[in-house]
Design an enzyme around this catalytic site. Structure first.
Site, PDB file in Angstrom:
ATOM      1  N   TYR A 153      47.152  30.433  34.271  1.00  0.00           N
ATOM      2  CA  TYR A 153      46.834  31.367  35.351  1.00  0.00           C
ATOM      3  C   TYR A 153      46.053  32.544  34.760  1.00  0.00           C
ATOM      4  CZ  TYR A 153      47.256  34.710  39.140  1.00  0.00           C
ATOM      5  OH  TYR A 153      46.962  35.609  40.137  1.00  0.00           O
ATOM      6  N   GLU A 188      51.819  43.170  38.614  1.00  0.00           N
ATOM      7  CA  GLU A 188      52.574  41.980  39.054  1.00  0.00           C
ATOM      8  C   GLU A 188      51.778  40.696  38.838  1.00  0.00           C
ATOM      9  OE1 GLU A 188      50.994  43.999  41.123  1.00  0.00           O
ATOM     10  OE2 GLU A 188      49.725  42.523  42.130  1.00  0.00           O
ATOM     11  N   ARG A 231      36.826  41.475  34.558  1.00  0.00           N
ATOM     12  CA  ARG A 231      37.470  40.202  34.903  1.00  0.00           C
ATOM     13  C   ARG A 231      36.508  39.261  35.638  1.00  0.00           C
ATOM     14  NH1 ARG A 231      41.654  41.481  39.895  1.00  0.00           N
ATOM     15  NH2 ARG A 231      40.124  42.415  41.298  1.00  0.00           N
ATOM     16  N   TYR A 243      55.843  47.475  36.243  1.00  0.00           N
ATOM     17  CA  TYR A 243      55.887  46.490  37.327  1.00  0.00           C
ATOM     18  C   TYR A 243      56.938  45.410  37.041  1.00  0.00           C
ATOM     19  CZ  TYR A 243      51.666  48.232  39.609  1.00  0.00           C
ATOM     20  OH  TYR A 243      50.760  48.998  40.288  1.00  0.00           O
ATOM     21  N   GLU A 256      49.097  53.330  40.114  1.00  0.00           N
ATOM     22  CA  GLU A 256      47.709  52.870  40.071  1.00  0.00           C
ATOM     23  C   GLU A 256      47.093  53.175  38.708  1.00  0.00           C
ATOM     24  OE1 GLU A 256      45.992  51.319  42.658  1.00  0.00           O
ATOM     25  OE2 GLU A 256      48.028  51.190  43.439  1.00  0.00           O
TER      26      GLU A 256
END
Ligand code: NAG
Ligand code: NAG
Ligand code: NAG
Ligand code: NAG
Ligand code: NAG
Ligand code: NAG
Length: 348
Positions: free
Chosen positions: A229, A243, A190, A155, A124
């Site tokens: 994306y 990920e 974000r 990851y 995390e």
């Protein structure tokens, strides 16, 4: 009298000589023993036992057989999740989430063998690693996605070698940009970028937040329909690339727009010329204009996919595979180390 006195003196001299020589003799003997140990090919190798104190987030995997041998061809290194093996374990691994919430306490009531190493494990970002102060001075090694962790378990990573067979370079795509988000927090960077960017270009949003969740088998094909994306991390932290980039963007074969650590970090870890970084633009209007320009020029767009010819992505999802990294790195890990101030390390 004289002869016995002379003999006594000789004996004294001999003892004196021996006392000077003995360390030399002792160390040369030790040297020989060590080199014998090093160079004897059939010497029985000691088994290393790695105990996972509790499974991360309560999801367990089977550990029967020799997993690390199967996956990494390491020998003499075994994983166990049986807490009865505590007194014989060389390494004990503690996943932070359960420790911090009091779901699984540390075995401070047990006698910890002097040579036993404790590993602090978390994938995390710092903001999610609460209650660290109570863990100071207990751990010898850290295990995280960070490159400077003792056992670094990202990851995903970039490896040489061309694309998977059947990989489609830039098929026809019906949408410009997509984003998958489950936990939306308006104050996160974000979310701020998304709110501003969507004023200039359409963004297809999926996930729990938008009540358009995607099942595992729909995730990548849906993302693959769009040219870009938004691989936006929920936290901008050192080396934290989840990920969202490795699987969602790269494995879907789309071009990621990234928000997370610095451009230099992405350049070091991601394939060459594989992403667009939010920090490259003065404004979201500029970013939107750039995305439209790239979308309209197939040649420019395909430049972002060139790396698929020479590199591929490996993702890590199985906790056993991650734990086996301790076996892989065991002999090069620092011998004497204690994290007296684990909190500062995690927050740095
Ligand atoms: C190491 O473990 C293997 C498999 O359990 C066992 O066969 C072997 O005897 C062990 N070696 C040593 C030195 O304890
Ligand atoms: C596995 O390791 C052994 C030595 O421990 C080596 O002899 C063998 O070639 C390795 N196998 C593979 C597939 O790498
Ligand atoms: C754990 O180890 C103990 C002692 O070796 C053994 O008695 C017990 O059956 C093991 N538990 C499991 C779940 O394998
Ligand atoms: C941190 O630990 C305290 C007590 O040790 C506990 O009450 C608290 O709930 C923990 N914080 C979180 C976020 O779990
Ligand atoms: C993609 O679109 C072009 C032009 O619209 C068309 O000629 C081509 O056959 C399409 N390719 C695929 C794989 O659908
Ligand atoms: C590992 O950490 C413990 C707890 O601080 C410490 O007592 C021990 O000496 C450390 N082990 C090594 C080999 O450094």
């Amino acid at each position: 009298m004289t002869t016995s006195g002379g003999r006594g003196f000789l004996l004294f001299l001999l003892l004196l000589l021996l006392s000077f020589l003995s360390p030399v003799l002792y160390y040369s003997f030790l040297d020989q023993k060590l080199s014998l140990q090093k160079y004897r090919p059939n010497a029985p190798q000691r088994n290393i036992s790695i105990l996972l104190w509790h499974w991360p987030f309560g999801r367990s995997y089977r550990l029967d057989g020799d997993k690390c041998q199967e996956m990494y061809n390491t020998s003499h290194c075994f994983l166990t999740d049986n807490t009865s093996d505590f007194s014989t374990a060389d390494v004990v691994v503690f996943h932070h989430y359960e420790l911090s919430r009091g779901l699984s306490p540390l075995p401070l009531h047990l006698v910890r063998p002097a040579s036993q190493r404790w590993v602090w494990l978390s994938l995390e970002p710092p903001v999610n690693n609460v209650n660290l102060t109570q863990l100071n001075g207990l751990f010898n090694w850290t295990m995280s996605y960070r490159r400077d962790a003792d056992i670094s378990i990202p990851y995903g990573k970039t490896i040489p070698g061309g694309a998977e067979p059947g990989f489609q370079f830039a098929p026809n795509r019906s949408c410009l940009v997509s984003w998958v988000v489950s936990k939306y927090r308006p104050q996160q960077a974000r979310a701020v970028v998304y709110q501003s960017l969507k004023k200039y270009i359409p963004i297809e949003v999926y996930g729990k937040w938008n009540k358009k969740p995607l099942s595992d088998n729909k995730l990548l094909p849906t993302i693959a329909n769009c040219l870009f994306y938004l691989a936006f991390e929920n936290s901008e932290s050192k080396d934290y690339i989840s990920e969202k980039l490795w699987r969602n963007a790269f494995q879907a074969g789309t071009v990621p727009v990234v928000l997370g650590p610095s451009r230099a970090t992405y350049e070091a870890l991601a394939p060459p010329n594989s992403f667009i970084h939010v920090a490259d633009f003065k404004s979201t209007a500029d970013m939107a204009a750039y995305l439209r320009r790239v979308a309209a020029d197939r040649q420019v767009y395909e430049k972002y996919l060139q790396w698929h010819h020479t590199h591929r992505i490996k993702t890590y999802t199985d906790w056993r595979e991650r734990l086996c990294q301790i076996c892989v790195k065991y002999h090069s890990l620092p011998v004497h180390r204690v994290y007296q101030d684990l909190e500062s390390w995690v927050m740095s």
